[in-house]
Design a protein around this motif. Structure first.
Motif, PDB file in Angstrom:
ATOM      1  N   TRP A  95      45.618  34.694  46.439  1.00 35.93           N
ATOM      2  CA  TRP A  95      44.622  35.998  46.728  1.00 35.93           C
ATOM      3  C   TRP A  95      44.280  36.211  48.100  1.00 35.93           C
ATOM      4  O   TRP A  95      44.825  37.643  48.705  1.00 35.93           O
ATOM      5  CB  TRP A  95      43.401  35.645  45.885  1.00 35.93           C
ATOM      6  CG  TRP A  95      43.827  35.693  44.252  1.00 35.93           C
ATOM      7  CD1 TRP A  95      43.433  34.907  43.867  1.00 35.93           C
ATOM      8  CD2 TRP A  95      43.415  37.204  43.625  1.00 35.93           C
ATOM      9  NE1 TRP A  95      42.827  35.487  42.084  1.00 35.93           N
ATOM     10  CE2 TRP A  95      43.749  37.164  41.780  1.00 35.93           C
ATOM     11  CE3 TRP A  95      43.818  38.541  44.253  1.00 35.93           C
ATOM     12  CZ2 TRP A  95      44.112  37.863  41.701  1.00 35.93           C
ATOM     13  CZ3 TRP A  95      44.032  39.512  42.972  1.00 35.93           C
ATOM     14  CH2 TRP A  95      44.076  38.976  41.562  1.00 35.93           C
ATOM     15  N   PHE A 108      38.549  42.831  39.118  1.00 36.13           N
ATOM     16  CA  PHE A 108      40.110  43.040  38.733  1.00 36.13           C
ATOM     17  C   PHE A 108      40.369  44.363  38.112  1.00 36.13           C
ATOM     18  O   PHE A 108      41.472  45.310  38.660  1.00 36.13           O
ATOM     19  CB  PHE A 108      40.887  42.141  38.089  1.00 36.13           C
ATOM     20  CG  PHE A 108      42.337  41.651  38.188  1.00 36.13           C
ATOM     21  CD1 PHE A 108      43.240  41.715  39.221  1.00 36.13           C
ATOM     22  CD2 PHE A 108      42.885  42.311  36.854  1.00 36.13           C
ATOM     23  CE1 PHE A 108      45.130  41.679  38.797  1.00 36.13           C
ATOM     24  CE2 PHE A 108      44.193  42.699  36.134  1.00 36.13           C
ATOM     25  CZ  PHE A 108      44.983  42.271  37.298  1.00 36.13           C
ATOM     26  N   GLY A 109      39.709  44.806  37.156  1.00 37.01           N
ATOM     27  CA  GLY A 109      40.019  46.083  35.931  1.00 37.01           C
ATOM     28  C   GLY A 109      39.983  47.130  37.683  1.00 37.01           C
ATOM     29  O   GLY A 109      41.074  48.014  37.027  1.00 37.01           O
ATOM     30  N   LEU A 117      50.272  38.545  42.633  1.00 31.92           N
ATOM     31  CA  LEU A 117      49.611  38.640  41.287  1.00 31.92           C
ATOM     32  C   LEU A 117      49.676  38.374  40.215  1.00 31.92           C
ATOM     33  O   LEU A 117      49.740  37.657  39.333  1.00 31.92           O
ATOM     34  CB  LEU A 117      49.544  40.055  40.632  1.00 31.92           C
ATOM     35  CG  LEU A 117      48.148  40.795  41.879  1.00 31.92           C
ATOM     36  CD1 LEU A 117      48.622  42.700  41.946  1.00 31.92           C
ATOM     37  CD2 LEU A 117      47.353  41.235  41.185  1.00 31.92           C
ATOM     38  N   GLY A 149      44.301  51.022  41.902  1.00 31.43           N
ATOM     39  CA  GLY A 149      45.749  50.855  42.076  1.00 31.43           C
ATOM     40  C   GLY A 149      46.822  50.978  41.153  1.00 31.43           C
ATOM     41  O   GLY A 149      47.473  51.906  42.498  1.00 31.43           O
ATOM     42  N   GLY A 150      46.877  51.753  40.207  1.00 25.23           N
ATOM     43  CA  GLY A 150      47.554  52.267  39.063  1.00 25.23           C
ATOM     44  C   GLY A 150      47.893  53.543  39.641  1.00 25.23           C
ATOM     45  O   GLY A 150      48.407  53.994  39.861  1.00 25.23           O
ATOM     46  N   GLY A 162      48.436  35.027  38.123  1.00 27.03           N
ATOM     47  CA  GLY A 162      47.313  35.529  37.321  1.00 27.03           C
ATOM     48  C   GLY A 162      48.915  33.930  36.231  1.00 27.03           C
ATOM     49  O   GLY A 162      47.402  33.228  35.257  1.00 27.03           O
ATOM     50  N   ALA A 211      40.271  47.077  40.699  1.00 26.11           N
ATOM     51  CA  ALA A 211      41.175  47.089  41.490  1.00 26.11           C
ATOM     52  C   ALA A 211      42.182  47.742  40.986  1.00 26.11           C
ATOM     53  O   ALA A 211      43.894  48.704  41.410  1.00 26.11           O
ATOM     54  CB  ALA A 211      41.330  45.406  42.466  1.00 26.11           C
ATOM     55  N   ALA A 212      42.586  47.087  39.688  1.00 24.52           N
ATOM     56  CA  ALA A 212      44.313  47.397  39.023  1.00 24.52           C
ATOM     57  C   ALA A 212      43.868  49.037  38.305  1.00 24.52           C
ATOM     58  O   ALA A 212      45.268  49.677  38.404  1.00 24.52           O
ATOM     59  CB  ALA A 212      44.043  47.204  37.981  1.00 24.52           C
ATOM     60  N   ALA A 213      43.024  49.686  38.562  1.00 20.81           N
ATOM     61  CA  ALA A 213      42.740  51.197  37.525  1.00 20.81           C
ATOM     62  C   ALA A 213      43.424  51.606  38.868  1.00 20.81           C
ATOM     63  O   ALA A 213      43.810  52.786  38.964  1.00 20.81           O
ATOM     64  CB  ALA A 213      41.377  51.363  37.524  1.00 20.81           C
ATOM     65  N   HIS A 234      39.557  50.337  45.354  1.00 18.01           N
ATOM     66  CA  HIS A 234      40.662  48.978  45.094  1.00 18.01           C
ATOM     67  C   HIS A 234      39.660  48.321  46.015  1.00 18.01           C
ATOM     68  O   HIS A 234      39.840  46.920  45.581  1.00 18.01           O
ATOM     69  CB  HIS A 234      41.894  49.893  45.722  1.00 18.01           C
ATOM     70  CG  HIS A 234      42.962  48.944  45.639  1.00 18.01           C
ATOM     71  ND1 HIS A 234      42.802  48.200  44.204  1.00 18.01           N
ATOM     72  CD2 HIS A 234      44.173  48.363  45.959  1.00 18.01           C
ATOM     73  CE1 HIS A 234      44.793  47.881  43.863  1.00 18.01           C
ATOM     74  NE2 HIS A 234      44.322  47.539  45.584  1.00 18.01           N
ATOM     75  N   MET A 271      53.209  42.720  43.862  1.00 10.90           N
ATOM     76  CA  MET A 271      52.876  41.898  42.295  1.00 10.90           C
ATOM     77  C   MET A 271      53.536  41.047  41.755  1.00 10.90           C
ATOM     78  O   MET A 271      53.454  40.323  41.212  1.00 10.90           O
ATOM     79  CB  MET A 271      53.899  43.518  41.836  1.00 10.90           C
ATOM     80  CG  MET A 271      53.436  45.242  42.246  1.00 10.90           C
ATOM     81  SD  MET A 271      51.606  45.206  41.628  1.00 10.90           S
ATOM     82  CE  MET A 271      51.017  44.810  42.978  1.00 10.90           C
TER      83      MET A 271
END
Length: 148
Positions: free
Chosen positions: A135, A70-71, A101, A77-78, A105, A73-75, A28, A98
């Motif tokens: 950020w 981002f991808g 974020l 983090g998910g 965006g 971190a998002a994966a 992450h 959240m």
């Protein structure tokens, strides 16, 4: 089919495993580093630093790398979220993160939607300053999750 909190129970072992959760945190943080570092680089160019670098070339490289970050971190983090969603949904720092974020965006969409990288005007500089602030706040909230 909409996932429920109960459907995430199969990932709850991640929290108790001695290496899984810390490894996810490392992934992450690496994603955040790719994202944030490249955004700062691009934003410095928007602010007039490094004018020898063509904006379109820098944007193409930095923003693509930011999206990869981002991808990642998002994966990661998910998966961290899925390992204990109830606890995180009750955490004020997580909820603030959240919300921030979403704001980041929206700000990015507004910047690119108005062609900010072509204009390099006062509004573009304000939007990139807002991006940096958002950020940084996201990173701060992410660290506070463990303490609230």
């Amino acid at each position: 089919m909409t996932p429920t909190l109960a459907s995430f129970e199969s990932l709850s072992w991640i929290v108790s495993h001695p290496y899984a959760y810390p490894a996810l945190e490392v992934v992450h943080i690496a994603g955040i580093a790719l994202l944030f570092g490249n955004l700062v680089l691009f934003e410095l160019r928007v602010w007039g630093i490094g004018v020898a670098l063509p904006v379109d070339v820098l944007q193409r490289v930095a923003l693509r790398t930011s999206l990869v970050g981002f991808g990642i971190a998002a994966a990661s983090g998910g998966v961290m979220f899925a390992s204990h969603p109830g606890e995180l949904l009750a955490n004020r720092a997580f909820l603030a993160k959240m919300g921030l974020l979403v704001a980041a965006g929206v700000n990015a969409a507004a910047f690119h939607g108005r062609g900010g990288s072509r204009r390099l005007d006062r509004v573009a500089r304000l939007q990139t300053a807002l991006s940096l602030g958002l950020w940084l706040a996201i990173i701060i909230c992410g660290r506070w999750i463990a303490y609230l």
